[in-house]
Design an enzyme around this catalytic site. Structure first.
Site, PDB file in Angstrom:
ATOM      1  N   CYS B  14       0.606  -1.235  -0.144  1.00 56.53           N
ATOM      2  CA  CYS B  14       0.136   0.107  -0.028  1.00 56.53           C
ATOM      3  C   CYS B  14       0.826   1.278   0.123  1.00 56.53           C
ATOM      4  O   CYS B  14       2.105   1.288  -0.004  1.00 56.53           O
ATOM      5  CB  CYS B  14      -0.967  -0.130   1.086  1.00 56.53           C
ATOM      6  N   CYS B  17       3.175   1.634   2.775  1.00 50.55           N
ATOM      7  CA  CYS B  17       4.482   0.890   2.707  1.00 50.55           C
ATOM      8  C   CYS B  17       5.667   2.021   2.136  1.00 50.55           C
ATOM      9  O   CYS B  17       6.626   1.858   2.321  1.00 50.55           O
ATOM     10  CB  CYS B  17       4.389  -0.278   1.872  1.00 50.55           C
ATOM     11  N   ASP B 430      34.654 -46.279 -14.328  1.00 54.15           N
ATOM     12  CA  ASP B 430      34.762 -47.098 -13.233  1.00 54.15           C
ATOM     13  C   ASP B 430      33.720 -47.939 -12.996  1.00 54.15           C
ATOM     14  O   ASP B 430      32.635 -47.641 -13.416  1.00 54.15           O
ATOM     15  CB  ASP B 430      34.872 -45.887 -12.227  1.00 54.15           C
ATOM     16  N   ASP B 629      32.592 -41.696 -10.065  1.00 50.61           N
ATOM     17  CA  ASP B 629      31.639 -40.942  -8.970  1.00 50.61           C
ATOM     18  C   ASP B 629      32.175 -39.687  -8.626  1.00 50.61           C
ATOM     19  O   ASP B 629      31.501 -39.011  -7.848  1.00 50.61           O
ATOM     20  CB  ASP B 629      31.273 -41.926  -7.983  1.00 50.61           C
ATOM     21  N   ASP B 633      37.323 -41.633  -7.127  1.00 48.65           N
ATOM     22  CA  ASP B 633      38.440 -41.650  -8.250  1.00 48.65           C
ATOM     23  C   ASP B 633      38.663 -40.191  -8.546  1.00 48.65           C
ATOM     24  O   ASP B 633      38.950 -40.275 -10.056  1.00 48.65           O
ATOM     25  CB  ASP B 633      37.771 -42.712  -9.403  1.00 48.65           C
TER      26      ASP B 633
END
Lengths: 120, 742
Positions: B14, B17, B430, B629, B633
């Site tokens: 408003c 604000c 892997d 992953d 590795d």
């Protein structure tokens, strides 16, 4: 050869020499960034060459003052940074380089160039 | 230094604000003026940047209960979008005005058209008046950029356009004012206002289309940023309340209903649901999730309602990490760009020198009227040169390529990785956790009399419950899935490297491998072929004896992922060799390799030896990608030419990986390579076009064809060529979006 042609040839050669000297032989001053440095982006970068220490965080504040779309992005390829620079706003890029050396930066279209020198 | 900042504010409702916010912002020491707009929900603040930081402004807004979106992605997004819109709007007006005015001038001056034009348009003075706004209003940006660049002793495309059009304009003004003088030196007094205006109009038109097309190259990142949920429904003190996403704290409990977006990353506490993660991870099949499972922010809850605990917020979320990774990749430079970089830095000064040389050569050696030919050809050289195309050739393709990858769940770390990936001819996988699930499962339960399948599994599960062996977990899990009630075990004993034994339901049970059976003198002769057969298929076979009599066999294996076989086949289609590396024994490794069609299997390789194996294969002259992953590795991934990590959980920034596959799909290894090949092809086409264009057309504009064919290039055609060259490069990069990588 007529006199006008001699004059044009001489002026032409002198102009070529001038263009070479003006654009390709310029020497920019390096500015040492003490923690942070403001780079004004307006028809190029001021300062163009920034000296920063290795292993310390340095803030580079880019402030674009020129609406030229060429300069709307800054690319620091070696640091994997491509940033949009909103007009008249300070955009801070923080670097903490671990490697010393010379690293070029440029605008998004690679027409305007600057250099970051990382010193020990 | 005085600065101005406009930023969105969340929560304005408003007019009061607005007053509250303006008061709070104006009170900040160093703020010169702050205004808040209710309609746009944005604040504009003029301030002294030496005194005021973003934090000060943000605090001033949050002190009165609102949230300022400063310097975040949304703010940049907003700035970029609004500036682009403004720029495009201005450009459009300038393009229309210059082409309209230029068109009128062209009508009044172009041979062939001139006879149809009204007399007034044929008048040089009128043409001059019409061309002035084009030259100094529409073309003002060229002058401004030129002056600013010259201050730095640098030059760009604007410099070329400004000089080129100014030469044509000044010559025309001279002809208009002093036609008799021009005539007296043997030149027909002809103005070239059409040239200067149409060139400006066309180059601005090219810039307009280029700006629009360029926006498309960063669409993927914008889409990712747009995925972010705006609010979250947290449960606090037993009450539900909607809060802004930025307010969510770590540990907050959040409820998500069907059809809602999950706001941040977390772990489900209660409830279950099917969740579509395709928008973030690229995983096409919705995942069923229940308590204890991880949920990813910005993904879509489909069916159920659940509550979850926020574990990652803000920049830590998977989406934020993806955005950061893609942004970094788009900011990086591909090695192939280096040559373009070097040429670009010398290009404009060289073109200026060539233009001067063109003028001199035509003036000294050209046909009459020498001045006119010299001027027009010099202008053509200045206008046709296009450094933009070279500058845009690589980065636009990299932006589209990395963005397209992210959409498919393929995150590429940088442009160099993308470039290297197109050369890959060998991919090392892997085994455990990459090709296989990494969790052994019971594959066969074979009864040999005495007990049935369920009883056998129950006995095995009961005795293994106390064991810590990884295979035991698989057996207990299989028994639990069948909802078998496990019995108490007495006198349990684990025999390392062999198996276990104990008393279950009053019977002595021995459960273990062949060695244990031999040790206990249990005859396994009748089943030996069956055991060997299963072992040859990569399974680990455990034998169960009841009261010293072999009663059943249970085989356990680490099963391959669904996408493994298809992934290997996709690589074979590309002519890429797949190799498997594992710490398993040769027989198990061979069996899995055979199932997946992998011919070269490196077995019994300890984790710290994997990197050395990668180097050995590289020494064979192969360009190697290692797929793993990313955790166990990491050295092998870093040692390979391209390290590809399979994403797990919500961490996407895997340090050692060049490419991370967050969709967990092994087919994406091939997709990433195809994407790299297609991106590199686009870059090469772009560079070939950008270089070829300049290398061929600059000499043509200089007039090299004139002595042989009498051809010289009209500067207007030069501007058409120039405007289309950079658009074509960007358009070619955008075509990459449409290319199929699957």
């Amino acid at each position: 050869m007529t006199i006008d042609k001699i004059i044009i040839t001489t002026c032409g050669l002198l102009s070529i020499g001038f263009v070479y000297w003006f654009f390709l032989m310029k020497k920019s001053k390096a500015v040492l960034a003490d923690g942070s440095v403001d780079v004004i982006v307006e028809g190029g970068y001021s300062p163009e060459i920034i000296l920063i220490p290795r292993g310390k965080t340095t803030k580079i504040n880019f402030i674009r003052k020129n609406s030229n779309s060429c300069l709307e992005e800054v690319v620091l390829g070696d640091f994997k940074i491509r940033k949009y620079l909103p007009l008249n706003q300070k955009i801070t890029i923080e670097l903490n380089p671990q490697k010393s050396g010379e690293f070029n930066y440029s605008c998004g279209m690679n027409m305007f160039h600057g250099k970051i020198i990382v010193k020990e | 230094m005085e600065n101005k900042k406009t930023f969105p504010i969340k929560g304005i409702h408003c007019a009061s604000c607005v007053n509250l916010l303006e008061d709070s912002l104006n009170k900040v020491d160093g703020v010169l003026k702050a205004t808040v707009n209710l309609a746009t929900e944005k604040a504009t603040v003029m301030y002294n940047s030496e005194k005021v930081t973003d934090q000060h402004l943000s605090d001033a807004v949050s002190n009165v209960g609102y949230k300022a979106l400063i310097a975040g992605e949304q703010q940049h997004e907003f700035d970029e979008k609004s500036e682009k819109q403004k720029e495009l709007k201005e450009l459009k007006i300038k393009v229309i005005a210059s082409l309209l005015l230029g068109g009128l001038i062209l009508w009044g001056s172009f041979p062939g058209l001139i006879n149809t034009a009204p007399k007034i348009l044929q008048n040089f003075w009128i043409q001059m008046i019409l061309s002035i706004p084009v030259q100094f209003w529409a073309g003002w940006s060229f002058y401004r950029a030129t002056v600013l660049a010259l201050k730095h002793r640098t030059a760009n495309m604007d410099t070329l356009v400004a000089i080129g059009t100014t030469v044509a304009f000044i010559y025309s003004v001279f002809v208009t004012i002093l036609p008799s003088f021009v005539e007296s030196i043997g030149i027909e007094p002809m103005a070239y206002f059409d040239t200067s205006t149409i060139i400006i109009g066309l180059i601005l038109l090219g810039r307009y289309f280029e700006a629009r097309a360029k926006a498309g190259t960063s669409e993927a990142i914008k889409k990712l940023i747009g995925l972010q949920a705006k609010t979250a429904r947290i449960i606090k003190d037993g009450k539900e309340q909607d809060i802004l996403i930025d307010m969510v704290q770590m540990g907050d409990v959040i409820r998500v209903r069907p059809g809602e977006k999950i706001p941040v990353d977390g772990i489900i506490i209660e409830g279950n649901s099917s969740i579509d993660e395709s928008m973030v991870t690229g995983e096409s099949i919705p995942a069923d999730k229940t308590s204890g499972d991880i949920v990813v922010g910005a993904t879509m809850n489909k069916t159920g309602t659940f509550t979850f605990k926020a574990t990652k917020i803000g920049q830590e979320t998977m989406l934020a990490q993806i955005i950061k990774l893609v942004q970094e990749a788009q900011g990086s430079k591909a090695p192939i760009q280096r040559i373009a970089d070097i040429i670009s830095s010398y290009f404009v000064p060289i073109v200026l020198m060539l233009a001067i040389a063109t003028f001199v050569i035509w003036y000294v050696f050209g046909p009459e009227p020498v001045l006119l030919f010299a001027l027009l050809n010099m202008v053509a050289v200045l206008i046709i040169a296009c450094p933009c195309a070279m500058g845009l050739a690589t980065p636009t393709a990299i932006m589209v390529g990395t963005g397209k990858g992210a959409e498919q769940g393929i995150l590429i770390k940088d442009a160099e990785s993308l470039e290297t990936a197109h050369k890959i001819n060998t991919v090392i996988f892997d085994k455990t956790g990459t090709l296989t699930r990494g969790q052994p499962e019971v594959t066969d339960v074979i009864v040999l009399g005495l007990v049935n399948q369920d009883e056998l599994l129950k006995l095995a599960g009961s005795i293994e419950k106390g064991s810590e062996h990884s295979l035991a977990e698989a057996i207990v899990k299989a028994a639990e899935i069948k909802k078998l009630t496990l019995s108490r075990v007495e006198r349990f004993q684990a025999i390392p490297g062999h198996g276990v034994e104990g008393i279950v339901d009053g019977k002595r049970i021995i459960f273990g491998n062949k060695r244990l059976m031999y040790k206990e003198n249990i005859n396994i002769g009748k089943s030996i072929d069956e055991i060997s057969n299963m072992e040859n298929n990569g399974k680990t076979v455990m034998m169960l004896a009841i009261e010293e009599k072999l009663s059943g066999l249970i085989a356990v294996a680490d099963t391959t992922k669904e996408s493994a076989l298809e992934g290997i086949l996709a690589l074979k289609k590309l002519g890429i060799e797949a190799i498997m590396i594992t710490g398993d024994n040769q027989r198990t490794a061979d069996a899995i390799g055979k199932n997946l069609g992998i011919k070269r299997v490196l077995a019994e390789v300890l984790p710290d030896q994997k990197e050395a194996e990668v180097r050995k294969i590289q020494a064979e002259g192969k360009v190697v990608a290692m797929v793993g992953d990313g955790i166990n590795d990491a050295p092998a991934l870093a040692g390979a030419d391209v390290g590809i990590a399979m994403g797990s959980g919500t961490d996407v920034a895997i340090e050692a990986a060049d490419i991370t596959l967050i969709n967990k799909d092994l087919k994406s290894v091939a997709h990433a390579i195809v994407l790299s090949k297609k991106t590199m092809r686009t870059i090469k086409q772009n560079l070939f076009w950008a270089f070829g264009y300049n290398v061929i057309l600059i000499p043509v504009a200089m007039g090299v064809l004139y002595p042989f064919f009498g051809i010289i290039l009209n500067p207007i055609f030069a501007s058409v060529a120039m405007a289309t060259s950079s658009i074509s490069v960007v358009a070619n990069s955008l075509l990459l979006k449409k290319k199929n990588i699957i």
